[in-house]
Design a protein around this motif. Structure first.
Motif, PDB file in Angstrom:
ATOM      1  N   VAL A   2       0.872  -1.170   0.000  1.00 53.75           N
ATOM      2  CA  VAL A   2       0.000   0.000   0.000  1.00 53.75           C
ATOM      3  C   VAL A   2       0.909   1.221   0.000  1.00 53.75           C
ATOM      4  O   VAL A   2       1.543   1.537   1.014  1.00 53.75           O
ATOM      5  CB  VAL A   2      -0.921   0.010   1.242  1.00 53.75           C
ATOM      6  N   THR A   7      -3.931   3.319  -2.417  1.00 51.97           N
ATOM      7  CA  THR A   7      -4.693   3.933  -1.328  1.00 51.97           C
ATOM      8  C   THR A   7      -5.087   2.872  -0.311  1.00 51.97           C
ATOM      9  O   THR A   7      -5.142   1.670  -0.612  1.00 51.97           O
ATOM     10  CB  THR A   7      -6.002   4.596  -1.844  1.00 51.97           C
ATOM     11  N   ALA A   8      -5.391   3.359   0.895  1.00 54.00           N
ATOM     12  CA  ALA A   8      -5.871   2.471   1.951  1.00 54.00           C
ATOM     13  C   ALA A   8      -7.210   1.850   1.564  1.00 54.00           C
ATOM     14  O   ALA A   8      -7.475   0.682   1.860  1.00 54.00           O
ATOM     15  CB  ALA A   8      -6.004   3.252   3.258  1.00 54.00           C
ATOM     16  N   GLU A   9      -8.048   2.649   0.900  1.00 56.74           N
ATOM     17  CA  GLU A   9      -9.358   2.150   0.504  1.00 56.74           C
ATOM     18  C   GLU A   9      -9.218   0.966  -0.456  1.00 56.74           C
ATOM     19  O   GLU A   9      -9.933  -0.040  -0.321  1.00 56.74           O
ATOM     20  CB  GLU A   9     -10.178   3.281  -0.152  1.00 56.74           C
ATOM     21  N   LEU A  41      -8.134  -2.126   1.546  1.00 57.73           N
ATOM     22  CA  LEU A  41      -9.223  -2.776   2.290  1.00 57.73           C
ATOM     23  C   LEU A  41     -10.141  -3.519   1.326  1.00 57.73           C
ATOM     24  O   LEU A  41     -10.622  -4.617   1.647  1.00 57.73           O
ATOM     25  CB  LEU A  41      -9.994  -1.731   3.106  1.00 57.73           C
ATOM     26  N   MET A  65       2.757  -1.400   4.550  1.00 53.24           N
ATOM     27  CA  MET A  65       1.807  -0.293   4.663  1.00 53.24           C
ATOM     28  C   MET A  65       2.507   1.053   4.803  1.00 53.24           C
ATOM     29  O   MET A  65       3.160   1.319   5.819  1.00 53.24           O
ATOM     30  CB  MET A  65       0.923  -0.548   5.893  1.00 53.24           C
ATOM     31  N   MET A 114      -7.816   7.851   3.471  1.00 52.08           N
ATOM     32  CA  MET A 114      -7.557   7.151   4.733  1.00 52.08           C
ATOM     33  C   MET A 114      -6.065   6.911   4.901  1.00 52.08           C
ATOM     34  O   MET A 114      -5.366   6.549   3.954  1.00 52.08           O
ATOM     35  CB  MET A 114      -8.297   5.809   4.729  1.00 52.08           C
ATOM     36  N   GLY A 163      -2.562   5.096   6.617  1.00 52.50           N
ATOM     37  CA  GLY A 163      -2.172   3.704   6.833  1.00 52.50           C
ATOM     38  C   GLY A 163      -2.468   3.194   8.233  1.00 52.50           C
ATOM     39  O   GLY A 163      -2.684   1.998   8.428  1.00 52.50           O
ATOM     40  N   GLU A 222      -5.135   4.006  10.091  1.00 49.02           N
ATOM     41  CA  GLU A 222      -6.551   3.641  10.132  1.00 49.02           C
ATOM     42  C   GLU A 222      -6.792   2.348   9.349  1.00 49.02           C
ATOM     43  O   GLU A 222      -7.554   1.476   9.792  1.00 49.02           O
ATOM     44  CB  GLU A 222      -7.410   4.794   9.595  1.00 49.02           C
ATOM     45  N   ALA A 223      -6.109   2.212   8.220  1.00 49.73           N
ATOM     46  CA  ALA A 223      -6.246   0.973   7.441  1.00 49.73           C
ATOM     47  C   ALA A 223      -5.772  -0.222   8.257  1.00 49.73           C
ATOM     48  O   ALA A 223      -6.398  -1.290   8.246  1.00 49.73           O
ATOM     49  CB  ALA A 223      -5.454   1.083   6.139  1.00 49.73           C
ATOM     50  N   THR A 224      -4.679  -0.026   8.998  1.00 47.41           N
ATOM     51  CA  THR A 224      -4.165  -1.108   9.842  1.00 47.41           C
ATOM     52  C   THR A 224      -5.181  -1.471  10.922  1.00 47.41           C
ATOM     53  O   THR A 224      -5.457  -2.650  11.167  1.00 47.41           O
ATOM     54  CB  THR A 224      -2.832  -0.676  10.476  1.00 47.41           C
ATOM     55  N   GLN A 255      -8.354  -1.138  10.787  1.00 49.61           N
ATOM     56  CA  GLN A 255      -9.495  -1.835  10.185  1.00 49.61           C
ATOM     57  C   GLN A 255      -9.142  -3.274   9.821  1.00 49.61           C
ATOM     58  O   GLN A 255      -9.969  -4.176   9.981  1.00 49.61           O
ATOM     59  CB  GLN A 255      -9.998  -1.066   8.966  1.00 49.61           C
TER      60      GLN A 255
END
Ligand code: MN
Length: 156
Positions: A7, A35-37, A40, A53, A60, A62, A64-66, A68
């Motif tokens: 990512v 992107t993080a989106e 995901l 990451m 978003m 990294g 917040e992605a982590t 999630q």
């Protein structure tokens, strides 16, 4: 074949890590998203064996992605390594709190990163082995491995 999800929004850094996989002979498929989106969305269909990451991403971040990925039963045990230019101790602690297993700062040693990824791909087991660093790999006082040869000598 194992799958590594990268990512990274910066094209040069993406190419650099693609080079690591090619030249270090990493036996894994590298999937790059920007992107993080997208990350995901990918992880909803395919559980990666490792996520590299970036933290600073458009939209978003990294961290917040982590969080999630950690909140999702399908990906809660996937190794997630932060690969970021943010080198402050607080950034590293935030990454650890978000659920990152390792913290690798840019610029990194390509050979070291290749070695770490190969080690994980070769040994990849369950969550209990998620944070085991390659043997003889340099470790910082906080237990994160480092690609910085001076880390063990630098007071923190
Ligand atoms: Mn970035």
């Amino acid at each position: 074949m194992k799958t590594v999800l990268l990512v990274e929004d910066n094209e040069d850094n993406t190419l650099l890590i693609e080079d690591v996989f090619a030249f270090e002979g990493v036996a894994a498929q590298l999937v790059s998203v920007h992107t993080a989106e997208e990350a995901l969305a990918f992880a909803r269909n395919t559980t990666p064996d490792l996520v590299l990451m970036d933290i600073g991403l458009p939209g978003m971040c990294g961290l917040e992605a982590t969080r999630q990925l950690r909140a999702n039963p399908a990906t809660k045990d996937v190794p997630i390594w932060a690969v970021t230019a943010r080198a402050m101790k607080e950034d590293e602690e935030a990454a650890r709190r978000a659920g990152c297993d390792f913290y690798i700062t840019k610029p990194f040693d390509q050979e070291d990163l290749g070695y770490m990824v190969k080690f994980l791909v070769a040994t990849a087991a369950g969550s209990e082995s998620r944070t085991i660093a390659p043997p003889h790999f340099r470790l910082k006082p906080n237990g994160f491995p480092t690609t910085d040869p001076d880390a063990n000598r630098r007071p923190r």
